[in-house]
Every structure is written in structure tokens, then in C-alpha cells.
Design a protein around this motif. Sequence first.
Motif, PDB file in Angstrom:
ATOM      1  N   GLY A  10       0.797  -1.229   0.000  1.00 20.66           N
ATOM      2  CA  GLY A  10       0.000   0.000   0.000  1.00 20.66           C
ATOM      3  C   GLY A  10       0.827   1.275   0.000  1.00 20.66           C
ATOM      4  O   GLY A  10       0.283   2.378  -0.019  1.00 20.66           O
ATOM      5  N   THR A  15       1.953   2.169  -8.126  1.00 25.45           N
ATOM      6  CA  THR A  15       1.567   3.475  -8.674  1.00 25.45           C
ATOM      7  C   THR A  15       2.793   4.206  -9.209  1.00 25.45           C
ATOM      8  O   THR A  15       2.787   4.738 -10.319  1.00 25.45           O
ATOM      9  CB  THR A  15       0.886   4.319  -7.563  1.00 25.45           C
ATOM     10  OG1 THR A  15      -0.240   3.591  -7.064  1.00 25.45           O
ATOM     11  CG2 THR A  15       0.445   5.672  -8.075  1.00 25.45           C
ATOM     12  N   ARG A 125      -8.282   0.435  -2.020  1.00 24.31           N
ATOM     13  CA  ARG A 125      -7.699   0.161  -3.336  1.00 24.31           C
ATOM     14  C   ARG A 125      -8.654  -0.615  -4.235  1.00 24.31           C
ATOM     15  O   ARG A 125      -9.249  -1.610  -3.825  1.00 24.31           O
ATOM     16  CB  ARG A 125      -6.400  -0.637  -3.172  1.00 24.31           C
ATOM     17  CG  ARG A 125      -5.816  -1.117  -4.491  1.00 24.31           C
ATOM     18  CD  ARG A 125      -4.362  -1.483  -4.385  1.00 24.31           C
ATOM     19  NE  ARG A 125      -4.119  -2.647  -3.549  1.00 24.31           N
ATOM     20  CZ  ARG A 125      -2.908  -3.079  -3.224  1.00 24.31           C
ATOM     21  NH1 ARG A 125      -1.830  -2.417  -3.646  1.00 24.31           N
ATOM     22  NH2 ARG A 125      -2.763  -4.141  -2.478  1.00 24.31           N
ATOM     23  N   ARG A 196       3.076  11.988   0.258  1.00 24.11           N
ATOM     24  CA  ARG A 196       2.605  13.144  -0.500  1.00 24.11           C
ATOM     25  C   ARG A 196       1.774  12.634  -1.657  1.00 24.11           C
ATOM     26  O   ARG A 196       1.598  11.438  -1.802  1.00 24.11           O
ATOM     27  CB  ARG A 196       3.795  13.925  -1.034  1.00 24.11           C
ATOM     28  CG  ARG A 196       4.590  14.565   0.075  1.00 24.11           C
ATOM     29  CD  ARG A 196       5.994  14.861  -0.399  1.00 24.11           C
ATOM     30  NE  ARG A 196       6.802  15.328   0.704  1.00 24.11           N
ATOM     31  CZ  ARG A 196       6.976  16.609   1.006  1.00 24.11           C
ATOM     32  NH1 ARG A 196       6.399  17.539   0.277  1.00 24.11           N
ATOM     33  NH2 ARG A 196       7.712  16.965   2.033  1.00 24.11           N
TER      34      ARG A 196
HETATM   35  P1  ADP Z   1       1.718  -0.984  -3.463  1.00 25.90           P
HETATM   36  O1  ADP Z   1       2.074  -1.398  -4.858  1.00 25.90           O
HETATM   37  O2  ADP Z   1       2.903  -0.445  -2.704  1.00 25.90           O
HETATM   38  O3  ADP Z   1       0.998  -2.044  -2.692  1.00 25.90           O
HETATM   39  P2  ADP Z   1      -0.271   0.742  -4.756  1.00 25.90           P
HETATM   40  O4  ADP Z   1       0.502   1.525  -5.773  1.00 25.90           O
HETATM   41  O5  ADP Z   1      -1.107  -0.374  -5.234  1.00 25.90           O
HETATM   42  O6  ADP Z   1       0.721   0.260  -3.566  1.00 25.90           O
HETATM   43  O7  ADP Z   1      -1.177   1.799  -3.959  1.00 25.90           O
HETATM   44  C1  ADP Z   1      -2.046   1.369  -2.905  1.00 25.90           C
HETATM   45  C2  ADP Z   1      -3.282   2.282  -2.864  1.00 25.90           C
HETATM   46  O8  ADP Z   1      -2.899   3.612  -2.475  1.00 25.90           O
HETATM   47  C3  ADP Z   1      -3.999   2.447  -4.208  1.00 25.90           C
HETATM   48  O9  ADP Z   1      -5.383   2.572  -3.956  1.00 25.90           O
HETATM   49  C4  ADP Z   1      -3.432   3.727  -4.776  1.00 25.90           C
HETATM   50  O10 ADP Z   1      -4.351   4.373  -5.642  1.00 25.90           O
HETATM   51  C5  ADP Z   1      -3.204   4.559  -3.506  1.00 25.90           C
HETATM   52  N1  ADP Z   1      -2.037   5.451  -3.570  1.00 25.90           N
HETATM   53  C6  ADP Z   1      -0.853   5.235  -4.196  1.00 25.90           C
HETATM   54  N2  ADP Z   1      -0.005   6.280  -4.019  1.00 25.90           N
HETATM   55  C7  ADP Z   1      -0.675   7.173  -3.253  1.00 25.90           C
HETATM   56  C8  ADP Z   1      -0.335   8.481  -2.714  1.00 25.90           C
HETATM   57  N3  ADP Z   1       0.872   9.039  -2.938  1.00 25.90           N
HETATM   58  N4  ADP Z   1      -1.261   9.116  -1.966  1.00 25.90           N
HETATM   59  C9  ADP Z   1      -2.466   8.552  -1.739  1.00 25.90           C
HETATM   60  N5  ADP Z   1      -2.854   7.337  -2.215  1.00 25.90           N
HETATM   61  C10 ADP Z   1      -1.973   6.653  -2.968  1.00 25.90           C
END
Ligand code: ADP
Length: 216
Positions: A10, A15, A125, A196
Amino acid sequence: MIIVLLGPPGAGKGTQAKKIEGEFGLTHVATGDLLREAVRRETSLGKQAQDFMLRGRLVPDRIILDLIKNKIRGGASGFLLDGFPRNIIQAEELDELLEAENKKLDLVINLEVNHNEVIDRLNGRVICPECGKTYNVDHFVDEPLVCKDCGSRLSQRSDDNPDAIEERLKVYLRHTLPLIDYYKEKGILLSVSGERSPQEVFHRIVDLLQRVEDVH
Ligand code: ADP
Ligand code: ADP
Ligand code: ZN
């Protein structure tokens, strides 16, 4: 360049990876995505992995290493590894794998996000089952839950439920967190605040990567 994206579930690894791969011409290799694809296609590897994933446990190293070997050997020269390595054994295996290919890990970017924030992000998510793009439900108040890129209906991952999230965070603390010291000792760890906006985090990472490229 070969880069590892580190951080709790998360944190925003996926992303950021999607943004970085385009900007720097790196191949994004996400073990979670590869495993979900194997589960969806009902391959024997997928069948072996499925139960561990649903419970939020680590899939056995042997399965993960088989999966990653094919991606690293012979393939593209620049990689962005996301979700791998997840423990010290995998990190050591990665070192050996790269050494055998005359490659080396250039940089580990550690995305820092606090515990409560990652829980909120994982609970909110939703992903596109077709193109893998990730969103947060909060951004769809009055809109249908469909992918802005390809129009497919978004869904929640089967392991983004409170029990599996709690287990994954425990697993992270126990098995993955020690990688921070592992890479710090090698002098290749860079920590970035992930608290951020996605765009601001991305700009910070681009800054860091450009400085690393200048040194090379
Ligand atoms: P990971 O790959 O590290 O598990 P993700 O990229 O899937 O994380 O992101 C987890 C969730 O948080 C998703 O719902 C995404 O849209 C959201 N998210 C990603 N980056 C941010 C950010 N900088 N601020 C707020 N929410 C974010
Ligand atoms: P998240 O982005 O929420 O951290 P991932 O998509 O990276 O989750 O991984 C989902 C699940 O796939 C993990 O909970 C684990 O069961 C399995 N998995 C992914 N990568 C690895 C790995 N390198 N080693 C072991 N299990 C893994
Ligand atoms: Zn899509």
C-alpha cells in the motif's frame, strides 16, 4: 539501471512504478502482478501460490525465484523490481542472479508511509482486472467504478480485506523490513517519503534518479 522499489503493502510502489517505467525506459517487474496473472490463468504455479496470497503470507521463495529468473535472464537491461525481494533470502538470490549475468543492482528506493495510512490505502484500493491500473475508491464518488484507461469495471483484490491486510503488514515487519538495513549496508538505499500526492512522490524520485544517472 536496475532498481528495487521497497516499502510496505500500500505504500504506492505499483503506482510509482507505472510512472517511472515510462520516464526511464525500464521494464516493470511486479511479482504480485505475475502471481495474480498465474492464478487467473490457473497455471500450476498459480495454483501453488493462490492460498498463500489469499491469506497474506509470502509465497515460497522457490516459486518466486523461478518466476523472476526468466524475467531477469537474457531479457531487458533495465529493470524496476516491485514486490521483490521480500526477504533476505530473496535479496541474496537476486545478488547471485545478477552477478551471474554480469549485472548489478544500482539503487533501492524505499517508500516510507506510516502504518495507518497504508491500512487506509489498502482498504480503498480498487484495480483494473484488464490493464492492472490501480485506483482509490475515494476518487469515484459520483462516477461509475470503471478504468479511466480502458473502461473495464474495477474490482477489489481478494487479499485487500482486513484479515489479509493485517497479516501482510505483520509479514512486512518481520521479513521485508530487514531489507532496509541490508541495502543500507551496501550503500544503495535511498528513502523517499510516500506520504505526499503520487505526482509529488514521483517528482522526488525523478530527481533522485537523474542524479544517479549523472554519476553513471
Ligand atoms: P503498493 O504497490 O505499494 O501495494 P499501490 O501503488 O497499489 O501500492 O497503492 C495502494 C493504494 O494507495 C492504491 O489505492 C493507490 O491508488 C493509492 N495510492 C498510491 N499512491 C498514493 C499516494 N501518494 N497518496 C495517496 N494514495 C496513494
Ligand atoms: P502489495 O502490493 O499489496 O504489497 P503484491 O501485489 O506485491 O502486494 O503481492 C501480493 C501477494 O503476492 C503477497 O501478499 C504475497 O502473497 C505474494 N507475493 C508477491 N511478491 C512476493 C515475493 N517476492 N515473495 C513472496 N510472496 C510474494
Ligand atoms: Zn484498465
